[in-house]
Write a protein that holds these residues in place. Structure first.
Motif, PDB file in Angstrom:
ATOM      1  N   MET A  17     -14.714   2.469 -10.982  1.00  0.00           N
ATOM      2  CA  MET A  17     -13.570   1.770 -11.007  1.00  0.00           C
ATOM      3  C   MET A  17     -12.630   2.269  -9.965  1.00  0.00           C
ATOM      4  N   SER A  18     -12.029   1.290  -9.392  1.00  0.00           N
ATOM      5  CA  SER A  18     -11.203   1.314  -8.137  1.00  0.00           C
ATOM      6  C   SER A  18      -9.943   1.773  -8.427  1.00  0.00           C
ATOM      7  N   THR A  19      -9.121   2.575  -7.566  1.00  0.00           N
ATOM      8  CA  THR A  19      -7.919   2.937  -7.803  1.00  0.00           C
ATOM      9  C   THR A  19      -6.949   1.832  -7.869  1.00  0.00           C
ATOM     10  N   GLU A  20      -6.005   1.996  -8.843  1.00  0.00           N
ATOM     11  CA  GLU A  20      -4.801   0.993  -8.903  1.00  0.00           C
ATOM     12  C   GLU A  20      -3.500   1.446  -8.575  1.00  0.00           C
ATOM     13  N   ALA A  21      -3.106   0.908  -7.507  1.00  0.00           N
ATOM     14  CA  ALA A  21      -1.630   1.309  -7.040  1.00  0.00           C
ATOM     15  C   ALA A  21      -0.675   0.065  -7.134  1.00  0.00           C
ATOM     16  N   LEU A  22       0.217   0.184  -7.868  1.00  0.00           N
ATOM     17  CA  LEU A  22       1.063  -1.135  -8.188  1.00  0.00           C
ATOM     18  C   LEU A  22       2.281  -1.015  -7.037  1.00  0.00           C
ATOM     19  N   THR A  23       2.450  -2.004  -6.529  1.00  0.00           N
ATOM     20  CA  THR A  23       3.537  -2.374  -5.340  1.00  0.00           C
ATOM     21  C   THR A  23       4.746  -2.943  -5.809  1.00  0.00           C
ATOM     22  N   HIS A  24       5.957  -2.998  -5.235  1.00  0.00           N
ATOM     23  CA  HIS A  24       7.098  -4.005  -5.334  1.00  0.00           C
ATOM     24  C   HIS A  24       7.496  -4.366  -3.911  1.00  0.00           C
ATOM     25  N   PRO A  25       7.567  -5.821  -3.901  1.00  0.00           N
ATOM     26  CA  PRO A  25       8.366  -6.403  -2.565  1.00  0.00           C
ATOM     27  C   PRO A  25       9.584  -5.759  -1.982  1.00  0.00           C
ATOM     28  N   LEU A  26      10.277  -5.106  -2.931  1.00  0.00           N
ATOM     29  CA  LEU A  26      11.540  -4.433  -2.557  1.00  0.00           C
ATOM     30  C   LEU A  26      11.179  -3.298  -1.693  1.00  0.00           C
ATOM     31  N   LEU A  27      10.163  -2.732  -1.795  1.00  0.00           N
ATOM     32  CA  LEU A  27       9.728  -1.388  -0.923  1.00  0.00           C
ATOM     33  C   LEU A  27       8.812  -1.651   0.038  1.00  0.00           C
ATOM     34  N   ALA A  28       8.853  -2.931   0.579  1.00  0.00           N
ATOM     35  CA  ALA A  28       7.808  -3.304   1.686  1.00  0.00           C
ATOM     36  C   ALA A  28       7.884  -2.602   2.828  1.00  0.00           C
ATOM     37  N   GLY A  29       9.110  -2.147   3.094  1.00  0.00           N
ATOM     38  CA  GLY A  29       9.319  -1.121   4.216  1.00  0.00           C
ATOM     39  C   GLY A  29       8.715   0.057   4.538  1.00  0.00           C
ATOM     40  N   ALA A  30       8.020   0.445   3.306  1.00  0.00           N
ATOM     41  CA  ALA A  30       7.325   1.931   3.229  1.00  0.00           C
ATOM     42  C   ALA A  30       5.985   1.462   2.616  1.00  0.00           C
ATOM     43  N   ALA A  31       5.153   2.515   3.043  1.00  0.00           N
ATOM     44  CA  ALA A  31       3.911   2.654   2.237  1.00  0.00           C
ATOM     45  C   ALA A  31       4.313   3.114   0.687  1.00  0.00           C
ATOM     46  N   HIS A  32       3.786   2.630  -0.242  1.00  0.00           N
ATOM     47  CA  HIS A  32       3.887   3.076  -1.441  1.00  0.00           C
ATOM     48  C   HIS A  32       2.994   2.483  -2.761  1.00  0.00           C
ATOM     49  N   GLY A  33       3.190   3.191  -3.881  1.00  0.00           N
ATOM     50  CA  GLY A  33       2.273   2.710  -4.958  1.00  0.00           C
ATOM     51  C   GLY A  33       2.455   3.554  -6.045  1.00  0.00           C
TER      52      GLY A  33
END
Length: 253
Positions: free
Chosen positions: A1-17
């Motif tokens: 099972m692969s890692t799931e990292a949820l993101t949000h467009p408001l934080l597109a200026g940084a790498a995040h999850g």
């Protein structure tokens, strides 16, 4: 099972999850991507943390704090060893390559970004930290590094939802004494109890602090056993451990 990292467009200026329990190597009650050393084999926890960072900012250096449900914030300028991590519940930095992480298991993780200033932050906002101002303190610490609250975006990640968060009347009274308008975060339940909207309360604190860009993922940790760890769920089931997920943010080099 692969890692799931949820993101949000408001934080597109940084790498995040915002990560959950998918894609890890822990087993048993903690099966999945448990990132807490407190209940698990350290080798498994270390591998899970490595996988989490690689899913968000490959090659980044993870920085976490010893969380104490406080409003305290640490500014990260240089990496510290995990054994030397400070007691606090939020971190901010303007240094590329440092990955800020907060651990949760029903509490609300909040990630912050001012892409123009090149400043990011991460906060662990349980009810106590949220109530005493951990998000306000995080914003102030980011401003000290050159961020501006009219540019800062913040997103509240997976946490326990109102439908799953029953509290007693004393808990509710504490919030109503802080501000009468906090009544909107409580829904009446059985006698002497209510249902508390932690996510909504945290988002409101962010807006009240002057942030114009506030997001919520709307993911209930309690109700999604396959995706998230939950302290309250494990407690209700009398399980010996409950595990923790991690939310990460960092500046790309």
């Amino acid at each position: 099972m692969s890692t799931e990292a949820l993101t949000h467009p408001l934080l597109a200026g940084a790498a995040h999850g915002f990560l959950g329990r998918k894609g890890g190597v822990s087993t048993g009650d903690l099966a999945g991507l448990n990132v807490s050393y407190a209940e698990d084999d350290p080798a498994l926890t270390s591998e899970n943390r490595r996988r989490a960072v690689e899913a968000v900012l490959p090659g980044g250096t993870l920085q976490t704090c010893f969380q104490i449900h406080s409003p305290d914030v640490v500014t990260v300028r240089e990496p510290w060893a995990d054994a030397d991590r400070p007691k606090a519940d939020a971190l901010v930095t303007d240094r590329p390559g440092l990955v800020l992480g907060v651990l949760t298991a029903d509490c609300a993780p909040v990630l912050f970004c001012d892409a123009q200033a090149g400043v990011v932050g991460a906060a662990h906002a349980g009810w106590k930290g949220a109530f005493t101002g951990v998000t306000d303190a995080t914003i102030a610490a980011m401003e000290a590094l050159g961020a501006s609250r009219d540019r800062i975006a913040a997103v509240v990640g997976p946490c326990i939802a109102q439908k799953s968060y029953e509290v007693d009347s004393g808990f509710e009274t504490r919030f109503l004494e802080q501000a009468g308008e906090n009544e909107r975060f409580f829904r009446a339940g059985r006698e002497g109890h209510a249902w508390f909207d932690l996510e909504g309360y945290v988002a409101s604190r962010l807006r009240d602090a002057g942030l114009g860009k506030v997001g919520m993922l709307g993911e209930d940790t309690y109700a999604q056993e396959e995706r998230f760890y939950s302290f309250r769920r494990a407690t209700h089931r009398r399980e010996p451990g409950y595990g923790r997920q991690i939310s990460l943010i960092g500046l790309r080099g």
